[in-house]
Design a protein around this motif. Sequence first.
Motif, short mmCIF file in Angstrom:
data_model
loop_
_atom_site.label_atom_id
_atom_site.label_comp_id
_atom_site.label_asym_id
_atom_site.label_seq_id
_atom_site.Cartn_x
_atom_site.Cartn_y
_atom_site.Cartn_z
N LEU A 1 3.20 17.55 -13.26
CA LEU A 1 3.07 18.99 -13.43
C LEU A 1 2.72 19.72 -12.14
CD1 LEU A 1 1.06 18.95 -16.80
CD2 LEU A 1 3.50 19.44 -16.49
N GLN A 2 2.01 19.04 -11.23
CA GLN A 2 1.53 19.70 -10.02
C GLN A 2 2.34 19.26 -8.81
OE1 GLN A 2 -0.69 22.00 -9.84
NE2 GLN A 2 -1.68 21.92 -11.85
N PRO A 3 3.16 20.14 -8.23
CA PRO A 3 3.96 19.74 -7.05
C PRO A 3 3.10 19.27 -5.89
CG PRO A 3 4.68 21.88 -7.92
CD PRO A 3 3.41 21.54 -8.63
N ARG A 4 1.87 19.78 -5.80
CA ARG A 4 0.99 19.42 -4.69
C ARG A 4 -0.14 18.51 -5.15
NH1 ARG A 4 4.28 20.54 -0.77
NH2 ARG A 4 4.90 22.71 -0.61
N TYR A 5 0.10 17.71 -6.17
CA TYR A 5 -0.94 16.80 -6.67
C TYR A 5 -1.46 15.92 -5.54
CZ TYR A 5 -2.96 12.62 -8.79
OH TYR A 5 -3.80 11.57 -9.12
N LEU A 6 -2.78 15.83 -5.45
CA LEU A 6 -3.42 14.96 -4.46
C LEU A 6 -4.62 14.27 -5.09
CD1 LEU A 6 -3.53 17.23 -1.26
CD2 LEU A 6 -2.01 15.30 -1.65
N ASP A 7 -4.78 12.98 -4.81
CA ASP A 7 -6.02 12.30 -5.18
C ASP A 7 -6.66 11.66 -3.95
OD1 ASP A 7 -4.31 10.09 -4.89
OD2 ASP A 7 -3.96 9.99 -7.05
N LEU A 8 -6.02 11.85 -2.79
CA LEU A 8 -6.56 11.42 -1.51
C LEU A 8 -6.34 12.54 -0.50
CD1 LEU A 8 -5.18 7.75 -1.26
CD2 LEU A 8 -7.53 8.42 -1.74
N PRO A 9 -7.11 12.56 0.58
CA PRO A 9 -6.91 13.61 1.60
C PRO A 9 -5.70 13.31 2.47
CG PRO A 9 -8.61 12.08 2.31
CD PRO A 9 -8.23 11.65 0.91
N VAL B 1 0.84 -1.20 0.00
CA VAL B 1 0.00 0.00 0.00
C VAL B 1 0.87 1.25 0.00
CG1 VAL B 1 -1.58 1.35 1.44
CG2 VAL B 1 -2.03 -1.07 1.04
N VAL B 2 1.94 1.23 0.78
CA VAL B 2 2.84 2.37 0.86
C VAL B 2 3.64 2.55 -0.42
CG1 VAL B 2 4.87 3.29 2.07
CG2 VAL B 2 3.00 2.27 3.38
N GLN B 3 4.08 1.46 -1.01
CA GLN B 3 5.06 1.54 -2.10
C GLN B 3 4.45 1.59 -3.49
OE1 GLN B 3 7.68 -1.81 -1.44
NE2 GLN B 3 8.82 -0.75 0.16
N ALA B 4 3.22 1.20 -3.68
CA ALA B 4 2.65 1.10 -5.02
C ALA B 4 2.67 2.45 -5.74
CB ALA B 4 1.22 0.57 -4.96
N PHE C 1 -8.48 0.99 -5.41
CA PHE C 1 -9.19 0.55 -4.22
C PHE C 1 -10.67 0.40 -4.54
CE2 PHE C 1 -5.36 2.02 -2.25
CZ PHE C 1 -5.27 1.36 -1.03
N ASP C 2 -11.22 -0.75 -4.20
CA ASP C 2 -12.65 -1.01 -4.36
C ASP C 2 -13.37 -0.49 -3.11
OD1 ASP C 2 -15.20 -1.96 -4.67
OD2 ASP C 2 -14.62 -4.05 -5.05
N LEU C 3 -14.07 0.63 -3.26
CA LEU C 3 -14.76 1.25 -2.12
C LEU C 3 -16.19 0.77 -1.95
CD1 LEU C 3 -13.61 5.00 -2.25
CD2 LEU C 3 -12.52 3.03 -1.17
N THR C 4 -16.58 -0.29 -2.63
CA THR C 4 -17.95 -0.78 -2.52
C THR C 4 -18.34 -0.98 -1.06
OG1 THR C 4 -17.75 -1.90 -4.66
CG2 THR C 4 -19.53 -2.62 -3.21
N ARG C 5 -19.39 -0.30 -0.66
CA ARG C 5 -19.92 -0.32 0.71
C ARG C 5 -18.93 0.24 1.74
NH1 ARG C 5 -25.13 -0.41 -0.60
NH2 ARG C 5 -26.03 -2.47 -0.95
N PHE C 6 -17.84 0.83 1.31
CA PHE C 6 -16.89 1.49 2.22
C PHE C 6 -16.57 0.62 3.44
CE2 PHE C 6 -19.18 4.84 -0.06
CZ PHE C 6 -18.12 5.50 -0.65
N GLU C 7 -16.03 -0.55 3.14
CA GLU C 7 -15.74 -1.54 4.18
C GLU C 7 -14.62 -1.07 5.11
OE1 GLU C 7 -16.79 -5.33 1.25
OE2 GLU C 7 -14.74 -5.01 1.95
N PRO C 8 -14.66 -1.50 6.37
CA PRO C 8 -13.65 -1.01 7.34
C PRO C 8 -12.22 -1.37 6.95
CG PRO C 8 -15.04 -2.75 8.29
CD PRO C 8 -15.69 -2.33 7.03
N LEU D 1 -6.84 0.56 5.08
CA LEU D 1 -5.69 0.54 4.16
C LEU D 1 -5.62 1.82 3.33
CD1 LEU D 1 -5.90 -3.17 2.94
CD2 LEU D 1 -4.34 -2.20 4.64
N LEU D 2 -6.78 2.37 2.96
CA LEU D 2 -6.80 3.62 2.21
C LEU D 2 -6.24 4.76 3.06
CD1 LEU D 2 -7.72 4.79 -0.56
CD2 LEU D 2 -9.86 5.46 0.56
#
Length: 762
Positions: free
Chosen positions: A447-455, A358-361, A366-373, A378-379
């Motif tokens: 291109l974006q130094p601060r690119y984010l796709d997760l919080p 998870v750290v290195q990929a 990620f399959d968020l179906t039903r937002f399982e614990p 891991l997310l």
Amino acid sequence: MARRALLIGAAEYGDGFTNLPAAEQDVLLMERTLTTCGFAVEVVSADTVRNASLLESAISDFCAKVTSDVGIVYFSGHGVSIDGQEWILPAGVSRAEAARSATHRVSTDLSPSVVDPDALVIFIIDACRDDCDHGTEKGGRPWTKGSQAFPDKNFIRIFGCAEKELCHVWRCGSDGKDVSVFTAALARALAPDSRNETLQEVLNATGGQCEEIAAAALPRLPPQRPSIGSMGDINTDTLEQLSRQPIFRRTAMAAGSSDGALWENFDPRRLHCLVVESEHAGFSSDDPLREKVNDVFLQAGDSVWQRFRRSWLGRSSVAGTRRDLPEDFDAGCVTTVVFRVHDAFRNRSSLKNTIRAVVQADLAFFDLTRFEPGVMFLLGIRAATRRGVTLCSHGYGWREGRQLETPFNLSDLQVFSHSETETTVAEDPVVRRFIEGTARGFDQLLLQPRYLDLPAYDSLRQLGSDVESWGTIPLDRLVLALCSFRPEHREAWLYVRRGLEKALQQRGVRQPRVRRLIDLGSSQLVSQALYEHIRRVAGCVMDWSLFSPSSFLELGVRLAVSPWGALQIVDERYLPGADLAARVRRADGQSGPELQQVALMNAQLEPRRYQKGAARTFDDLADALVKRRPFDELDPSYNWVHQVVREAIEPVSVAYPEVHDLLDRSAESLSSTEKDRVEATQTLFAASRPIKRDAERAAVEQRIAAWLYLEHRVKPRGFPEAAKALHQKLGEDVAAALYDSDVAEDFALAETILKRLKGDAR
């Protein structure tokens, strides 16, 4: 069916045989090699290897299950020839026992066990270790154990050496450990950059590698030539066909494994892709997420690779490795691991391996179906540790554009859909969206130094320079509570808060405050304040009750970044087997069986149970918080996740740029030298003269600082071409800007810079 492999290593033997410690390393090396080739690998247990009957049954069962595909049985150990028949020997057997009875040895003729006529079983044998084993004849004659009953069966033996030769050990040949020459050569022949696909290509390459290893070994080793088994194994026509068949061709996606057989070491020359599937996927009619991701690389592998390569090529990590990525794409360029989330929590080893992946990929789905614990946990680790590209997707019939009850801390997340579509066109729109999302992600990452796709990522790191903004918040100021905000949890929350505050006060914590973030009353953005506190507080309590997706994401973040860990608790009504245990929610809304992952997570993360309203003390919980000393204790059990993350993150943590590059980029962001070409500026409200003038002044000063650093720090130590070119460009730009000044000192500095540049030109 997936290609499968069964690995057997016999290291210790009885009287008359030498022990073979290299066999253990052989199995590890083949496990790693075949996994990257796309084989689902199983290693035979030590107890089975020591019992001839159990070992023979394990091999037979494996062969019988190989259907319409390739199966590999690999053995490293001792082998003998008795009564004209070749045998492998289980661990612990003495030479006398092996010679006396067939019950102490296992035949290498696996052909009777190959049931499917469309299957191919390859038995790879790295044996014949002692001089007295020279009688083992490995080729050039038919089986002598009766007549060959299955001449058309797809069964082949490959031996590590030819007739009258021995299989040797290469001292300290693999990661500083002894390894067999043939096995090391075979691993090289199957390496991703080798591109050997057919049986003949692999055998030829292995033979060449055996020669190189023997010549390089100290002392030099006698030659050994890998050989194919007797012609009685398989008829000549089929053998010729198989010699041209791409048996070892890599699929776009390597096989995942429920026992956590992920990549052992991060390879900076590859793209590492991770697919985390939900437990609900097993109750859905949708194609598994893994199939969609597989199609991404089959349909657009080269395009994705080039985007990834452009984004990462040449970057260095804090560990000193450099991303040297091949220009041309093939399936071997990508290492992909797939697993269902509950398999990640099978045991401590599986969870550690999963966290590393998870750290290195470089790319994660990620399959968020039903937002399982388990998925959310891991997310959270991913969000806290990696500025990579992450695509989150939801199935179960949900499609983009429709309403989705997203956890509050994922409210601005781009969620894709992998639900099956009703389209009849050839191109799968789900795969197309994944391709576009992946490509754009790598483009923006460049291109974006601060690119984010997760919080969380930036909020955890940008805390300010004053110690008051980043120092640890002690227990007597705040204990942060992460829990559900749902109304039905209010009574339990108040019960825990009051009980824990009382117990902390009894232990000398003055005016303890156990608070949720919502209770702090800050004007700061919720997400910014949340992750800042998750990182900084010494005391953190997380309540599993109601299985809040947001709380499990926050738990993943906390355990990843904080050496203080988190005190995890749960209302016993939500434990596995209890009335309110987490269950599968079917697509029609009906309740299904309990989620396996929760019971497995419970065993690995060990939350402490409580009973709302019961007459009990919180002494043990308060003690657990007060006694924590993460910087004084050696490997405390409460922060083992943080320790795993700390080790895993080194090869993927990008090193800080050189000072002159950092200053140059900052100056460009304030006032670009190309602003006239694009008729735009990065400075917002640049039409305001004071704002524009201030940005340009700051840009000039930063370029001066960059030039001076190059002149006085880099140049004396040797001038790399890139640094030399930047030195020239910065000097010219700075001089031009200083000449426009009406300050005498600026004019003088411009003159000095140009003189230095002219001197360099000579």
